[in-house]
Scaffold this motif. Structure first.
Motif, PDB file in Angstrom:
ATOM      1  N   LYS A 121       0.848  -1.183   0.000  1.00 40.34           N
ATOM      2  CA  LYS A 121       0.000   0.000   0.000  1.00 40.34           C
ATOM      3  C   LYS A 121       0.881   1.231   0.000  1.00 40.34           C
ATOM      4  O   LYS A 121       1.777   1.363   0.828  1.00 40.34           O
ATOM      5  CB  LYS A 121      -0.901  -0.001   1.229  1.00 40.34           C
ATOM      6  N   SER A 122       0.632   2.126  -0.938  1.00 36.38           N
ATOM      7  CA  SER A 122       1.430   3.336  -1.013  1.00 36.38           C
ATOM      8  C   SER A 122       1.210   4.198   0.222  1.00 36.38           C
ATOM      9  O   SER A 122       0.111   4.284   0.762  1.00 36.38           O
ATOM     10  CB  SER A 122       1.073   4.137  -2.267  1.00 36.38           C
ATOM     11  N   MET A 123       2.276   4.849   0.666  1.00 36.43           N
ATOM     12  CA  MET A 123       2.182   5.765   1.799  1.00 36.43           C
ATOM     13  C   MET A 123       1.689   7.142   1.365  1.00 36.43           C
ATOM     14  O   MET A 123       1.458   8.017   2.194  1.00 36.43           O
ATOM     15  CB  MET A 123       3.552   5.909   2.472  1.00 36.43           C
ATOM     16  N   PHE A 124       1.486   7.336   0.051  1.00 33.29           N
ATOM     17  CA  PHE A 124       1.081   8.641  -0.467  1.00 33.29           C
ATOM     18  C   PHE A 124      -0.396   8.652  -0.838  1.00 33.29           C
ATOM     19  O   PHE A 124      -0.946   7.646  -1.285  1.00 33.29           O
ATOM     20  CB  PHE A 124       1.924   9.006  -1.688  1.00 33.29           C
ATOM     21  N   GLN A 125      -1.020   9.801  -0.661  1.00 33.87           N
ATOM     22  CA  GLN A 125      -2.415   9.999  -1.021  1.00 33.87           C
ATOM     23  C   GLN A 125      -2.505  10.520  -2.452  1.00 33.87           C
ATOM     24  O   GLN A 125      -1.495  10.845  -3.079  1.00 33.87           O
ATOM     25  CB  GLN A 125      -3.066  10.992  -0.050  1.00 33.87           C
ATOM     26  N   ALA A 126      -3.734  10.622  -2.955  1.00 32.58           N
ATOM     27  CA  ALA A 126      -3.938  10.998  -4.348  1.00 32.58           C
ATOM     28  C   ALA A 126      -3.342  12.361  -4.690  1.00 32.58           C
ATOM     29  O   ALA A 126      -2.849  12.570  -5.799  1.00 32.58           O
ATOM     30  CB  ALA A 126      -5.433  10.980  -4.669  1.00 32.58           C
ATOM     31  N   ASP A 127      -3.386  13.297  -3.742  1.00 36.66           N
ATOM     32  CA  ASP A 127      -2.860  14.628  -4.022  1.00 36.66           C
ATOM     33  C   ASP A 127      -1.342  14.705  -3.857  1.00 36.66           C
ATOM     34  O   ASP A 127      -0.756  15.779  -3.985  1.00 36.66           O
ATOM     35  CB  ASP A 127      -3.529  15.675  -3.127  1.00 36.66           C
ATOM     36  N   GLN A 128      -0.710  13.562  -3.586  1.00 35.17           N
ATOM     37  CA  GLN A 128       0.735  13.521  -3.389  1.00 35.17           C
ATOM     38  C   GLN A 128       1.440  12.704  -4.468  1.00 35.17           C
ATOM     39  O   GLN A 128       2.580  12.291  -4.298  1.00 35.17           O
ATOM     40  CB  GLN A 128       1.064  12.920  -2.016  1.00 35.17           C
ATOM     41  N   VAL A 129       0.763  12.486  -5.593  1.00 38.38           N
ATOM     42  CA  VAL A 129       1.291  11.604  -6.622  1.00 38.38           C
ATOM     43  C   VAL A 129       2.638  12.084  -7.155  1.00 38.38           C
ATOM     44  O   VAL A 129       3.545  11.268  -7.387  1.00 38.38           O
ATOM     45  CB  VAL A 129       0.273  11.421  -7.768  1.00 38.38           C
ATOM     46  N   GLU A 130       2.792  13.386  -7.333  1.00 40.37           N
ATOM     47  CA  GLU A 130       4.058  13.887  -7.876  1.00 40.37           C
ATOM     48  C   GLU A 130       5.203  13.685  -6.881  1.00 40.37           C
ATOM     49  O   GLU A 130       6.310  13.296  -7.255  1.00 40.37           O
ATOM     50  CB  GLU A 130       3.931  15.362  -8.258  1.00 40.37           C
ATOM     51  N   HIS A 131       4.915  13.945  -5.622  1.00 36.53           N
ATOM     52  CA  HIS A 131       5.929  13.710  -4.592  1.00 36.53           C
ATOM     53  C   HIS A 131       6.241  12.219  -4.501  1.00 36.53           C
ATOM     54  O   HIS A 131       7.399  11.823  -4.308  1.00 36.53           O
ATOM     55  CB  HIS A 131       5.460  14.226  -3.235  1.00 36.53           C
ATOM     56  N   GLY A 132       5.216  11.384  -4.658  1.00 37.84           N
ATOM     57  CA  GLY A 132       5.424   9.945  -4.622  1.00 37.84           C
ATOM     58  C   GLY A 132       6.343   9.467  -5.731  1.00 37.84           C
ATOM     59  O   GLY A 132       7.190   8.601  -5.519  1.00 37.84           O
ATOM     60  N   LEU A 133       6.197  10.054  -6.914  1.00 40.31           N
ATOM     61  CA  LEU A 133       7.053   9.679  -8.033  1.00 40.31           C
ATOM     62  C   LEU A 133       8.490  10.114  -7.796  1.00 40.31           C
ATOM     63  O   LEU A 133       9.435   9.347  -8.025  1.00 40.31           O
ATOM     64  CB  LEU A 133       6.512  10.300  -9.326  1.00 40.31           C
ATOM     65  N   ARG A 134       8.668  11.328  -7.291  1.00 41.36           N
ATOM     66  CA  ARG A 134      10.023  11.793  -6.984  1.00 41.36           C
ATOM     67  C   ARG A 134      10.663  10.915  -5.912  1.00 41.36           C
ATOM     68  O   ARG A 134      11.848  10.577  -5.991  1.00 41.36           O
ATOM     69  CB  ARG A 134       9.987  13.262  -6.545  1.00 41.36           C
ATOM     70  N   SER A 135       9.861  10.531  -4.935  1.00 39.81           N
ATOM     71  CA  SER A 135      10.356   9.663  -3.874  1.00 39.81           C
ATOM     72  C   SER A 135      10.745   8.290  -4.417  1.00 39.81           C
ATOM     73  O   SER A 135      11.722   7.684  -3.954  1.00 39.81           O
ATOM     74  CB  SER A 135       9.289   9.509  -2.786  1.00 39.81           C
ATOM     75  N   PHE A 136       9.997   7.807  -5.398  1.00 41.25           N
ATOM     76  CA  PHE A 136      10.309   6.521  -6.020  1.00 41.25           C
ATOM     77  C   PHE A 136      11.745   6.511  -6.540  1.00 41.25           C
ATOM     78  O   PHE A 136      12.512   5.581  -6.287  1.00 41.25           O
ATOM     79  CB  PHE A 136       9.334   6.244  -7.163  1.00 41.25           C
ATOM     80  N   PHE A 137      12.128   7.543  -7.250  1.00 32.91           N
ATOM     81  CA  PHE A 137      13.485   7.605  -7.782  1.00 32.91           C
ATOM     82  C   PHE A 137      14.503   7.840  -6.668  1.00 32.91           C
ATOM     83  O   PHE A 137      15.591   7.256  -6.674  1.00 32.91           O
ATOM     84  CB  PHE A 137      13.597   8.685  -8.853  1.00 32.91           C
ATOM     85  N   GLY A 138      14.148   8.672  -5.698  1.00 36.45           N
ATOM     86  CA  GLY A 138      15.074   8.939  -4.613  1.00 36.45           C
ATOM     87  C   GLY A 138      15.412   7.710  -3.797  1.00 36.45           C
ATOM     88  O   GLY A 138      16.509   7.620  -3.227  1.00 36.45           O
ATOM     89  N   LYS A 139      14.499   6.739  -3.757  1.00 34.04           N
ATOM     90  CA  LYS A 139      14.720   5.529  -2.964  1.00 34.04           C
ATOM     91  C   LYS A 139      15.492   4.437  -3.704  1.00 34.04           C
ATOM     92  O   LYS A 139      15.953   3.478  -3.081  1.00 34.04           O
ATOM     93  CB  LYS A 139      13.378   4.950  -2.515  1.00 34.04           C
ATOM     94  N   ARG A 140      15.631   4.566  -4.993  1.00 38.31           N
ATOM     95  CA  ARG A 140      16.307   3.515  -5.749  1.00 38.31           C
ATOM     96  C   ARG A 140      17.792   3.492  -5.419  1.00 38.31           C
ATOM     97  O   ARG A 140      18.412   4.517  -5.165  1.00 38.31           O
ATOM     98  CB  ARG A 140      16.131   3.723  -7.252  1.00 38.31           C
ATOM     99  N   ASN A 141      18.359   2.281  -5.435  1.00 35.66           N
ATOM    100  CA  ASN A 141      19.788   2.125  -5.172  1.00 35.66           C
ATOM    101  C   ASN A 141      20.311   0.901  -5.909  1.00 35.66           C
ATOM    102  O   ASN A 141      19.537   0.081  -6.414  1.00 35.66           O
ATOM    103  CB  ASN A 141      20.066   2.019  -3.669  1.00 35.66           C
ATOM    104  N   ARG A 142      21.600   0.780  -5.966  1.00 33.40           N
ATOM    105  CA  ARG A 142      22.223  -0.316  -6.713  1.00 33.40           C
ATOM    106  C   ARG A 142      21.976  -1.676  -6.065  1.00 33.40           C
ATOM    107  O   ARG A 142      21.713  -2.669  -6.743  1.00 33.40           O
ATOM    108  CB  ARG A 142      23.728  -0.064  -6.842  1.00 33.40           C
ATOM    109  N   LYS A 143      22.064  -1.734  -4.746  1.00 29.92           N
ATOM    110  CA  LYS A 143      21.989  -3.013  -4.049  1.00 29.92           C
ATOM    111  C   LYS A 143      20.679  -3.731  -4.294  1.00 29.92           C
ATOM    112  O   LYS A 143      20.652  -4.952  -4.498  1.00 29.92           O
ATOM    113  CB  LYS A 143      22.200  -2.802  -2.551  1.00 29.92           C
ATOM    114  N   GLU A 144      19.555  -3.003  -4.292  1.00 34.62           N
ATOM    115  CA  GLU A 144      18.253  -3.651  -4.439  1.00 34.62           C
ATOM    116  C   GLU A 144      18.095  -4.304  -5.814  1.00 34.62           C
ATOM    117  O   GLU A 144      17.284  -5.204  -5.995  1.00 34.62           O
ATOM    118  CB  GLU A 144      17.130  -2.644  -4.224  1.00 34.62           C
TER     119      GLU A 144
END
Length: 208
Positions: free
Chosen positions: A116-139
């Motif tokens: 379940k996403s931690m973001f609400q409907a009005d936070q979709v843009e922040h959620g997308l930015r967070s998606f990239f910010g969380k990516r890393n090589r190890k995963e």
């Protein structure tokens, strides 16, 4: 450039093998995918990062993969999904139009994480930015095989991945000697036919 994507680039390195995203693709996904993602596409294209460990992709190109993996599952009843990124080994990142970053599939192992996403409907843009910010090589570096695979097999093209031959689902070992460069879409569709998808869940996406 926003701080999340700057952080992503710090960890994953500069883009390569950039493919221009045509205006028709931008319009096709306008209102379906976050505006921020479309802006990333316009600025950076579809491309590889971390020497090919992580790729942003054309969701339309990966529709056969999406259909093969979740076309006949309850996921399709819950939301409309699009594959927006993948790893060199077949980690697939799905974006739900209503549930956002709620589904990730590791194709070679035939399992997925549904969250379940931690973001609400009005936070979709922040959620997308967070998606990239969380990516890393190890995963994305399955069994720490990426560096040796890169050295032995060479850098992937945008339509390629490292695949285990024989597939893990058929009892193949997860060893460097059994990795080959294969066409990504075709191989991912094949993997979907070999074993049922195992669903794993966790409460939210706060942990990435």
């Amino acid at each position: 450039m926003d701080e999340h994507f700057e952080y992503f680039l710090e960890k994953m390195g500069p883009a390569f093998s950039k493919r221009h995203v045509p205006p028709t693709s931008i319009e096709r996904f306008r209102g379906k995918l976050p505006k921020q993602l479309l802006e990333y596409w316009e600025e950076h294209g579809w491309c590889g990062y971390a020497d090919g460990l992580f790729w942003t992709v054309d969701p339309q190109e990966y529709e056969p993969v999406l259909e093969a993996w979740i076309g006949d599952t309850p996921f399709m009843e819950k939301d409309v999904y699009h594959i927006i990124a993948r790893s060199a080994f077949g980690e697939l990142y799905f974006w739900g139009e209503n549930t956002f970053e709620s589904l990730k599939i590791f194709a070679p192992g035939s399992y997925c994480f549904s969250r379940k996403s931690m973001f609400q409907a009005d936070q979709v843009e922040h959620g997308l930015r967070s998606f990239f910010g969380k990516r890393n090589r190890k995963e994305n570096d399955f069994a720490a095989l990426f560096a040796p695979a890169l050295k032995r097999l060479g850098r992937l093209r945008h339509d390629e991945m490292y695949g285990f031959i024989p597939a893990l689902a058929l009892g193949g070992p997860s060893e460097l000697s059994h990795l080959k460069r294969v066409k990504a879409v075709e191989h991912l569709v094949l993997l979907a036919q070999l074993a049922p998808l195992e669903v794993m869940t966790s409460p939210t996406l706060a942990d990435g």
